[in-house]
Motif scaffolding. Sequence first.
Motif, PDB file in Angstrom:
ATOM      1  N   THR A  88      23.278  46.834  44.105  1.00  0.00           N
ATOM      2  CA  THR A  88      23.731  45.595  43.463  1.00  0.00           C
ATOM      3  C   THR A  88      22.602  44.579  43.501  1.00  0.00           C
ATOM      4  O   THR A  88      22.127  44.220  44.584  1.00  0.00           O
ATOM      5  CB  THR A  88      24.969  45.020  44.182  1.00  0.00           C
ATOM      6  OG1 THR A  88      25.984  46.022  44.212  1.00  0.00           O
ATOM      7  CG2 THR A  88      25.490  43.806  43.459  1.00  0.00           C
ATOM      8  N   SER A 114      21.356  40.261  36.972  1.00  0.00           N
ATOM      9  CA  SER A 114      22.346  41.285  37.307  1.00  0.00           C
ATOM     10  C   SER A 114      22.181  42.519  36.428  1.00  0.00           C
ATOM     11  O   SER A 114      22.336  43.656  36.897  1.00  0.00           O
ATOM     12  CB  SER A 114      23.747  40.701  37.140  1.00  0.00           C
ATOM     13  OG  SER A 114      24.726  41.658  37.479  1.00  0.00           O
ATOM     14  N   TRP A 167      27.063  38.303  44.452  1.00  0.00           N
ATOM     15  CA  TRP A 167      27.755  37.375  43.554  1.00  0.00           C
ATOM     16  C   TRP A 167      28.567  36.324  44.294  1.00  0.00           C
ATOM     17  O   TRP A 167      28.842  35.256  43.776  1.00  0.00           O
ATOM     18  CB  TRP A 167      28.623  38.151  42.568  1.00  0.00           C
ATOM     19  CG  TRP A 167      27.825  38.569  41.370  1.00  0.00           C
ATOM     20  CD1 TRP A 167      27.308  39.800  41.118  1.00  0.00           C
ATOM     21  CD2 TRP A 167      27.405  37.724  40.281  1.00  0.00           C
ATOM     22  NE1 TRP A 167      26.597  39.798  39.943  1.00  0.00           N
ATOM     23  CE2 TRP A 167      26.647  38.539  39.413  1.00  0.00           C
ATOM     24  CE3 TRP A 167      27.594  36.390  39.973  1.00  0.00           C
ATOM     25  CZ2 TRP A 167      26.083  38.033  38.243  1.00  0.00           C
ATOM     26  CZ3 TRP A 167      27.024  35.882  38.797  1.00  0.00           C
ATOM     27  CH2 TRP A 167      26.285  36.703  37.950  1.00  0.00           C
TER      28      TRP A 167
END
Length: 267
Positions: A154, A145, A158
Amino acid sequence: MRTALAIARKELSIYFTTPWAYGVFTAMAALSSFLFVNLLVEFQLRQAEARASSWEQMSPNLHAYRNLTDGVVVPLWGIVIAITLFVAPFLSMRLFAEEKRNKTFELLMTAPVRSIELVLGKYLGGLGIISATLGTTLIFPLVLSFHGHAESGTALDWTTVLLGFGGVLLWGATCMAVGLFISALTESQMLAAFLTFAVLLPWMMLTGVAQSAEEPLRSVLLHLSFDAQLHEMTRGVLEVKALVFFASVIAFSLLLTHRTVEARRWA
């Protein structure tokens, strides 16, 4: 419940005041790190191949490598599940077997503690140590991440990552429940670890057996297979039937453990 929590805290303190837990943490971290690096190397190789040609020209089986979540984290959870198959028996083997070997089990049986509180306390202690062990693997998606990149901005999805980790925790909780029951059957810790592994491994491999079976046996074997039940969960798909399946295995294992302890109390 207060007594069960007190027993769980005692079990956790025993784990964390001996080198055993730290040895397991180290083994889990070392092995998963090595395999995580291999997954990253494979991911970079597929990405380079796609840049040289295009994703449309590559096999559909390789399209999972288009993002870090499907290309690295999902396979990583599969690897962690396989490692847990070996680690969990060594964490669960001492829960009752050590009490029997040290002749303290009889003292527990004469103490003002109900059998169900003893079983739940031991299980919660085991659940705490396996959760801590599996929790060390969250460092890998965190690293991705912080350092990974994606066109969407991103690096990771998640939701998929955390649902997959939830499946890993559920698997660890199931292993500890099965291991707790087997530990209650013997005073030999090594025998408890071996028998737990001997039960979990074929149960995990039922998917392979189902591939060569005919219906309706094939459907039954797939429904009972740990691997088949975990398959979608590690990919971020929340399935109620899988939750019910694992909750049933855990509850049945704790029930068998309770009956075993009760039988020993009145023997």
